[in-house]
Design an enzyme around this catalytic site. Structure first.
Site, PDB file in Angstrom:
ATOM      1  N   ASN A 133      -5.693   7.905 -36.270  1.00 18.91           N
ATOM      2  CA  ASN A 133      -4.437   8.031 -37.012  1.00 18.91           C
ATOM      3  C   ASN A 133      -4.702   7.419 -38.389  1.00 18.91           C
ATOM      4  O   ASN A 133      -4.654   6.196 -38.553  1.00 18.91           O
ATOM      5  CB  ASN A 133      -3.327   7.289 -36.260  1.00 18.91           C
ATOM      6  CG  ASN A 133      -1.977   7.455 -36.939  1.00 18.91           C
ATOM      7  OD1 ASN A 133      -1.883   8.018 -38.029  1.00 18.91           O
ATOM      8  ND2 ASN A 133      -0.942   6.951 -36.302  1.00 18.91           N
ATOM      9  N   ARG A 144      -4.130  12.625 -35.693  1.00 16.05           N
ATOM     10  CA  ARG A 144      -2.680  12.775 -35.839  1.00 16.05           C
ATOM     11  C   ARG A 144      -2.408  13.278 -37.253  1.00 16.05           C
ATOM     12  O   ARG A 144      -2.897  12.700 -38.225  1.00 16.05           O
ATOM     13  CB  ARG A 144      -1.991  11.429 -35.635  1.00 16.05           C
ATOM     14  CG  ARG A 144      -0.520  11.528 -35.896  1.00 16.05           C
ATOM     15  CD  ARG A 144       0.175  10.209 -35.789  1.00 16.05           C
ATOM     16  NE  ARG A 144       1.584  10.409 -36.079  1.00 16.05           N
ATOM     17  CZ  ARG A 144       2.289   9.658 -36.912  1.00 16.05           C
ATOM     18  NH1 ARG A 144       1.733   8.647 -37.535  1.00 16.05           N
ATOM     19  NH2 ARG A 144       3.559   9.909 -37.117  1.00 16.05           N
ATOM     20  N   HIS A 203       8.080  12.955 -35.033  1.00 16.62           N
ATOM     21  CA  HIS A 203       7.934  12.266 -33.743  1.00 16.62           C
ATOM     22  C   HIS A 203       7.714  13.277 -32.613  1.00 16.62           C
ATOM     23  O   HIS A 203       7.985  12.963 -31.446  1.00 16.62           O
ATOM     24  CB  HIS A 203       9.194  11.455 -33.359  1.00 16.62           C
ATOM     25  CG  HIS A 203       9.438  10.220 -34.165  1.00 16.62           C
ATOM     26  ND1 HIS A 203      10.705   9.786 -34.459  1.00 16.62           N
ATOM     27  CD2 HIS A 203       8.599   9.323 -34.720  1.00 16.62           C
ATOM     28  CE1 HIS A 203      10.638   8.670 -35.164  1.00 16.62           C
ATOM     29  NE2 HIS A 203       9.363   8.374 -35.346  1.00 16.62           N
ATOM     30  N   ARG A 259      15.687   3.142 -43.275  1.00 11.42           N
ATOM     31  CA  ARG A 259      16.143   4.453 -43.794  1.00 11.42           C
ATOM     32  C   ARG A 259      17.601   4.678 -43.430  1.00 11.42           C
ATOM     33  O   ARG A 259      18.020   4.351 -42.318  1.00 11.42           O
ATOM     34  CB  ARG A 259      15.308   5.581 -43.186  1.00 11.42           C
ATOM     35  CG  ARG A 259      13.882   5.602 -43.683  1.00 11.42           C
ATOM     36  CD  ARG A 259      13.081   6.695 -42.997  1.00 11.42           C
ATOM     37  NE  ARG A 259      11.829   6.153 -42.515  1.00 11.42           N
ATOM     38  CZ  ARG A 259      11.116   6.651 -41.507  1.00 11.42           C
ATOM     39  NH1 ARG A 259      11.522   7.730 -40.873  1.00 11.42           N
ATOM     40  NH2 ARG A 259       9.984   6.083 -41.140  1.00 11.42           N
ATOM     41  N   GLU A 312       1.806   8.029 -27.762  1.00 11.92           N
ATOM     42  CA  GLU A 312       1.440   9.179 -28.597  1.00 11.92           C
ATOM     43  C   GLU A 312      -0.064   9.415 -28.606  1.00 11.92           C
ATOM     44  O   GLU A 312      -0.521  10.553 -28.649  1.00 11.92           O
ATOM     45  CB  GLU A 312       1.961   8.946 -30.023  1.00 11.92           C
ATOM     46  CG  GLU A 312       3.464   9.096 -30.108  1.00 11.92           C
ATOM     47  CD  GLU A 312       4.079   8.506 -31.359  1.00 11.92           C
ATOM     48  OE1 GLU A 312       4.259   7.277 -31.410  1.00 11.92           O
ATOM     49  OE2 GLU A 312       4.370   9.273 -32.286  1.00 11.92           O
TER      50      GLU A 312
END
Ligand code: ADP
Length: 399
Positions: free
Chosen positions: A7, A93, A182, A243, A386
């Site tokens: 990643n 990823r 996601h 956010r 993940e």
């Protein structure tokens, strides 16, 4: 075979090495502070006798080439990867695959060009992923590199869900639409939920809630994403650590006209200074709970706004799906925060969602059912993984 998952971010590369026979994680770690005068290399691995080891080093790591070279060297030194031949594939990823990549894709020069073409949609992420991909292909030319896209799982959304009510040319010529993110996590927890329901995923209707620093909800019909709360970028939807999630877009004109906010200021405001942080002054939910218990009104409000938005999305997705088998909580908050889970479900009893409060509050980890045995809609907690999902998708792609 062994699968290495990378990643690659702009200043860090996280990695995990799996053995595909039993999906054991052999090693994991991260290189961080790439490009700074001193970077960090942290490696954890399990040797052939099952003994766990850890090593941390501080050293200059000028670029992604040095970072991935260190990762490979440390895997070899620790003995979990004696030879590069043992690698069946390297999984990468990739946050944004635009509308092109519906599934994991073996990377060749053409695929690199398409990922490059999507950079305007993910300017912070895709260039870093491409840097990692280039180094992996250079250092391991005989090992297939496979890209797994965060957006891919959501490409099954119907156009009624992914189109904004904007003039058509903005979609046709500028690719302005909802993509969702996601996806790897939502897909993974959906598969685990199907196993817990003892049904094929293709027969499951689910609402999956990934609640971490970034947060998103997904409506899944017959195993496919049919709506998700993030949009063109990961800013839309739920309230997140920093956010804002959904807001009236006219706030942007208002701030620019009356306060003179330019694009960069607005970007910082909405992505980094809003959400739980903006409301309470803190973005870590554990700290917000502590402050709320001590009577801090801003912290209580932050929890309230977060939960209010979450309940609205659950209700909207329930209405969209018509019937659901389960609600699934994952991510740092979803996996650990019984109060948020309780607030998310407490008005849903008439919709068949009966939380088992003692099970919800129990300080256990791992996959678990937190609804009552009679509850028509199950509520699950599923720790996301993940990296494992990427490794398994990569393995399916190369075998
Ligand atoms: P990221 O999106 O960065 O991967 P995580 O999934 O790790 O984030 O989630 C981070 C959030 O999870 C933080 O708000 C943190 O407070 C929350 N969290 C982690 N552990 C707990 C816990 N035990 N109880 C409540 N919240 C937790």
């Amino acid at each position: 075979m062994k699968i290495l998952v990378l990643n690659s971010g702009s200043s860090s590369v996280k990695y995990q090495l799996f053995r595909s026979d039993d999906w054991l994680s052999l090693a994991s770690g991260a290189v961080s502070r790439i490009g700074e005068s001193i970077g960090d290399l942290s490696c954890r691995w399990t040797d052939a006798d099952g003994v766990r080891h850890r090593r941390d080093d501080s050293l200059a790591i000028p670029n992604h080439h040095a970072a991935i070279s260190h990762i490979i060297a440390s895997l070899r030194e620790s003995g979990v990867l004696v030879d590069l031949d043992e690698l069946g594939a390297i999984g990468h990823r990739v946050v944004h695959g635009g509308e092109v990549f519906h599934s994991p894709t073996i990377i060749d020069d053409e695929v690199v060009e398409v990922i490059k073409a999507v950079i305007p949609l993910a300017p912070l992420h895709n260039p870093a992923h491409l840097a990692g991909i280039a180094v992996a292909r250079e250092l391991c030319p005989d090992v297939p590199s496979v890209a797994v896209f965060d957006t891919a799982f959501h490409l099954t959304m119907p156009r009624t869900a992914y189109r904004y009510a904007l003039p058509e040319y903005l979609y046709k010529e500028h690719r302005v639409r909802r993509y969702g993110f996601h996806g790897t996590s939502h897909h993974y927890v959906a598969k685990r939920a199907a196993a817990m329901l003892d049904k094929p995923l293709g027969e499951c209707n689910l609402i999956t809630l990934h609640l971490g620093n970034g947060a998103s909800a997904t409506a899944i019909r017959n195993g496919h994403s049919v709506d998700t709360s993030m949009g063109l970028t990961p800013l839309e939807g739920l309230v997140m650590g920093t956010r804002s999630g959904d807001l009236d877009p006219a706030i942007i004109f208002y701030l620019s006209k009356n306060l003179g906010f330019d694009n960069d200021t607005l970007d910082q405001l909405l992505n980094r200074q809003s959400g739980l942080l903006g409301l309470s002054g803190v973005n870590d939910v554990r700290e917000i709970h502590r402050l709320a218990k001590a009577g801090d009104d801003r912290a209580e409000l932050a929890l309230g706004v977060f939960s209010h938005r979450l309940v609205k999305y659950i209700g909207a997705y329930y209405a969209l799906l018509g019937e659901i088998d389960a609600i699934v909580f994952t991510g740092g908050i979803g996996e650990n925060d019984a109060v948020i889970r309780s607030r998310a479900c407490h008005t849903l009893a008439n919709l068949g969602v009966h939380l088992d409060e003692p099970a919800n509050q129990a300080p256990t980890g791992g996959e678990r059912v937190i609804s009552t045995p009679e509850s028509p809609v199950k509520v699950f907690v599923v720790p996301t993984n993940e990296e494992l999902e990427i490794a398994q998708q990569v393995c399916d792609t190369v075998t």
